[in-house]
Design a protein around this motif. Structure first.
Motif, mmCIF file in Angstrom:
data_model
loop_
_atom_site.group_PDB
_atom_site.id
_atom_site.type_symbol
_atom_site.label_atom_id
_atom_site.label_comp_id
_atom_site.label_asym_id
_atom_site.label_seq_id
_atom_site.Cartn_x
_atom_site.Cartn_y
_atom_site.Cartn_z
ATOM 1 N N ALA A 155 11.590 19.911 13.329
ATOM 2 C CA ALA A 155 10.076 19.654 12.888
ATOM 3 C C ALA A 155 10.094 18.041 12.642
ATOM 4 O O ALA A 155 11.052 17.430 13.041
ATOM 5 C CB ALA A 155 10.915 19.971 10.460
ATOM 6 N N THR A 156 9.122 18.720 12.365
ATOM 7 C CA THR A 156 7.712 16.615 12.518
ATOM 8 C C THR A 156 7.458 15.989 11.667
ATOM 9 O O THR A 156 6.968 16.813 10.944
ATOM 10 C CB THR A 156 6.304 16.840 13.301
ATOM 11 N N LEU A 157 8.288 14.937 11.598
ATOM 12 C CA LEU A 157 8.180 14.386 10.419
ATOM 13 C C LEU A 157 7.216 12.647 10.350
ATOM 14 O O LEU A 157 7.421 12.061 11.494
ATOM 15 C CB LEU A 157 9.465 13.811 10.110
ATOM 16 N N LEU A 158 6.600 12.413 9.157
ATOM 17 C CA LEU A 158 5.925 11.347 9.584
ATOM 18 C C LEU A 158 6.919 10.397 8.539
ATOM 19 O O LEU A 158 7.049 10.207 8.139
ATOM 20 C CB LEU A 158 4.983 12.144 8.456
ATOM 21 N N VAL A 159 6.912 9.450 9.520
ATOM 22 C CA VAL A 159 7.597 7.907 9.288
ATOM 23 C C VAL A 159 6.076 6.834 9.193
ATOM 24 O O VAL A 159 5.063 6.821 10.169
ATOM 25 C CB VAL A 159 8.269 7.486 10.028
ATOM 26 N N GLY A 160 6.857 5.614 7.849
ATOM 27 C CA GLY A 160 5.681 5.214 7.647
ATOM 28 C C GLY A 160 6.826 3.731 8.322
ATOM 29 O O GLY A 160 8.455 3.759 7.838
ATOM 30 N N ASN A 161 6.049 2.653 8.086
ATOM 31 C CA ASN A 161 6.180 1.528 8.686
ATOM 32 C C ASN A 161 5.412 0.099 7.712
ATOM 33 O O ASN A 161 4.329 -0.105 7.361
ATOM 34 C CB ASN A 161 5.758 1.126 9.938
ATOM 35 N N GLN A 162 6.549 -0.456 6.641
ATOM 36 C CA GLN A 162 5.684 -1.499 5.661
ATOM 37 C C GLN A 162 5.945 -2.748 6.178
ATOM 38 O O GLN A 162 5.504 -3.693 5.536
ATOM 39 C CB GLN A 162 6.233 -0.958 4.295
ATOM 40 N N ILE A 163 6.841 -3.086 7.613
ATOM 41 C CA ILE A 163 7.180 -4.148 7.463
ATOM 42 C C ILE A 163 5.073 -5.011 8.520
ATOM 43 O O ILE A 163 4.822 -4.323 8.766
ATOM 44 C CB ILE A 163 7.270 -4.825 9.031
ATOM 45 N N VAL A 164 5.131 -5.981 7.506
ATOM 46 C CA VAL A 164 3.716 -7.012 7.541
ATOM 47 C C VAL A 164 3.683 -7.454 9.249
ATOM 48 O O VAL A 164 4.264 -7.238 9.832
ATOM 49 C CB VAL A 164 3.996 -8.671 6.685
ATOM 50 N N GLN A 165 2.618 -7.324 9.373
ATOM 51 C CA GLN A 165 2.067 -7.779 10.675
ATOM 52 C C GLN A 165 2.602 -9.502 11.002
ATOM 53 O O GLN A 165 1.862 -9.929 10.554
ATOM 54 C CB GLN A 165 0.606 -7.641 11.230
ATOM 55 N N ARG A 166 2.757 -9.457 12.515
ATOM 56 C CA ARG A 166 2.947 -10.334 12.509
ATOM 57 C C ARG A 166 2.511 -11.228 14.373
ATOM 58 O O ARG A 166 2.045 -12.455 14.476
ATOM 59 C CB ARG A 166 4.431 -10.673 13.151
ATOM 60 N N GLY A 167 1.557 -10.433 14.902
ATOM 61 C CA GLY A 167 0.883 -11.047 16.202
ATOM 62 C C GLY A 167 -0.695 -12.110 15.501
ATOM 63 O O GLY A 167 -1.255 -11.412 14.315
ATOM 64 N N ASP A 168 -0.200 -12.553 15.997
ATOM 65 C CA ASP A 168 -1.347 -14.019 16.001
ATOM 66 C C ASP A 168 -2.538 -14.027 17.297
ATOM 67 O O ASP A 168 -1.879 -14.927 18.128
ATOM 68 C CB ASP A 168 -1.384 -14.810 15.433
ATOM 69 N N SER A 169 -3.175 -13.562 18.218
ATOM 70 C CA SER A 169 -4.007 -13.721 19.249
ATOM 71 C C SER A 169 -3.812 -15.442 18.727
ATOM 72 O O SER A 169 -4.674 -15.998 20.114
ATOM 73 C CB SER A 169 -5.555 -12.396 19.546
ATOM 74 N N ASP A 170 -4.912 -15.805 18.300
ATOM 75 C CA ASP A 170 -5.560 -17.445 18.179
ATOM 76 C C ASP A 170 -4.530 -18.352 18.563
ATOM 77 O O ASP A 170 -4.993 -19.393 19.154
ATOM 78 C CB ASP A 170 -6.034 -17.430 16.958
ATOM 79 N N VAL A 171 -2.883 -17.775 18.356
ATOM 80 C CA VAL A 171 -1.767 -18.807 18.873
ATOM 81 C C VAL A 171 -1.025 -17.873 20.373
ATOM 82 O O VAL A 171 0.352 -18.427 20.216
ATOM 83 C CB VAL A 171 -1.308 -19.134 17.680
ATOM 84 N N LEU A 172 -1.599 -17.188 20.155
ATOM 85 C CA LEU A 172 -1.040 -16.239 21.459
ATOM 86 C C LEU A 172 0.257 -15.513 21.136
ATOM 87 O O LEU A 172 1.289 -16.026 22.212
ATOM 88 C CB LEU A 172 -0.668 -16.938 21.948
#
Length: 260
Positions: A82-99
């Motif tokens: 079966a195809t299951l929908l998986v969620g990710n609640q970890i907050v974003q860490r990427g920041d293009s301003d500081v590469l």
């Protein structure tokens, strides 16, 4: 597992929580907090996605169609996914301003599955299967989502259920319990809480259609056989008509072949 082993696991888990709590008090910023966050809340299974009406595709997303139970005919299905929908609640860490690259995306790599009857009695031993999928991090308080295909009933379990359904001459109700595991691009291991899903397993409950003449079940090479209408297919996870031409033998021969 012995009582001594269970106590050891509990002690280790408690120590880990205390160390994590001390680290959070001593550290500033959110990076360490993310590392100590509960894995079971960071990643979760939301639902079993439903295929389109023609069974050709599945659209992933929390607002799309989903099913709350599956049904399988063990006479024609030798495993069930079966195809299951998986969620990710970890907050974003990427920041293009500081590469700084985004490390909170989760690469799914395995699922652990247990199948039991409604009383909780295991039908067979649990098993671990490889899976794939990359789940983006949440944004603005909303989780990120993606789908992954999970083997809910493996071949050995289906063999067991087929025998029981045929011997008892009734459907077998089981519950597949799944834990999905992944790893963030930053190297953090995460896993979901247990997610349970009901599946009804029968033996020979699907209407199976023999061609006329029945010889076309074995081969459709002749012009007479090629002109026969196709039987409308049913999506995996739903009981529906079976075409003897997909079996390479008549419906009766197929069922007799199990020797049940």
């Amino acid at each position: 597992m012995t009582d001594e082993g269970q106590g050891s696991v509990a002690a280790t888990s408690g120590l880990a929580r205390r160390l994590c709590a001390l680290a959070l008090l001593a550290a500033s910023g959110g990076l360490l907090a993310s590392a100590c966050a509960s894995n079971e809340s960071s990643l979760f299974i939301r639902m079993r996605m439903a295929p389109t009406e023609d069974c050709s595709s599945i659209t992933c997303g929390p607002g799309e169609e989903f099913w709350t139970a599956d049904e399988v005919d063990a006479a024609y299905d030798f495993s069930h996914s079966a195809t299951l929908l998986v969620g990710n609640q970890i907050v974003q860490r990427g920041d293009s301003d500081v590469l700084r690259t985004e490390t909170s995306r989760v690469q799914l790599y395995e699922a652990e599955v247990r199948v039991a009857d409604l009383a909780g009695t295991p039908m067979t031993e649990g098993y671990v299967v490889p899976i794939a999928g990359l789940v983006d991090p949440g944004s603005g308080g909303d989780a990120g989502y993606n789908c992954t295909e999970v083997l809910l009933i493996d071949g050995a379990t289906m063999d067991n259920l087929r025998f029981q359904a045929a011997a008892l001459e009734r459907d077998i109700e089981v519950v597949a319990t799944v834990v999905v595991r992944g790893r963030t691009l930053g190297g953090q291991e995460v896993e979901t809480a247990e997610w349970s899903y009901p599946v009804r397993v029968c033996f020979g409950c699907s209407p199976c259609v023999d061609t006329a003449p029945p010889s076309c079940c074995q081969s459709s090479a002749s012009e007479e056989c090629q002109e026969l209408d196709e039987i409308e297919r049913t999506c995996s996870g739903r009981v529906g008509p079976k075409d003897c031409r997909d079996l390479g033998e008549t419906c009766g021969e197929h069922l007799d072949g199990f020797g049940l």
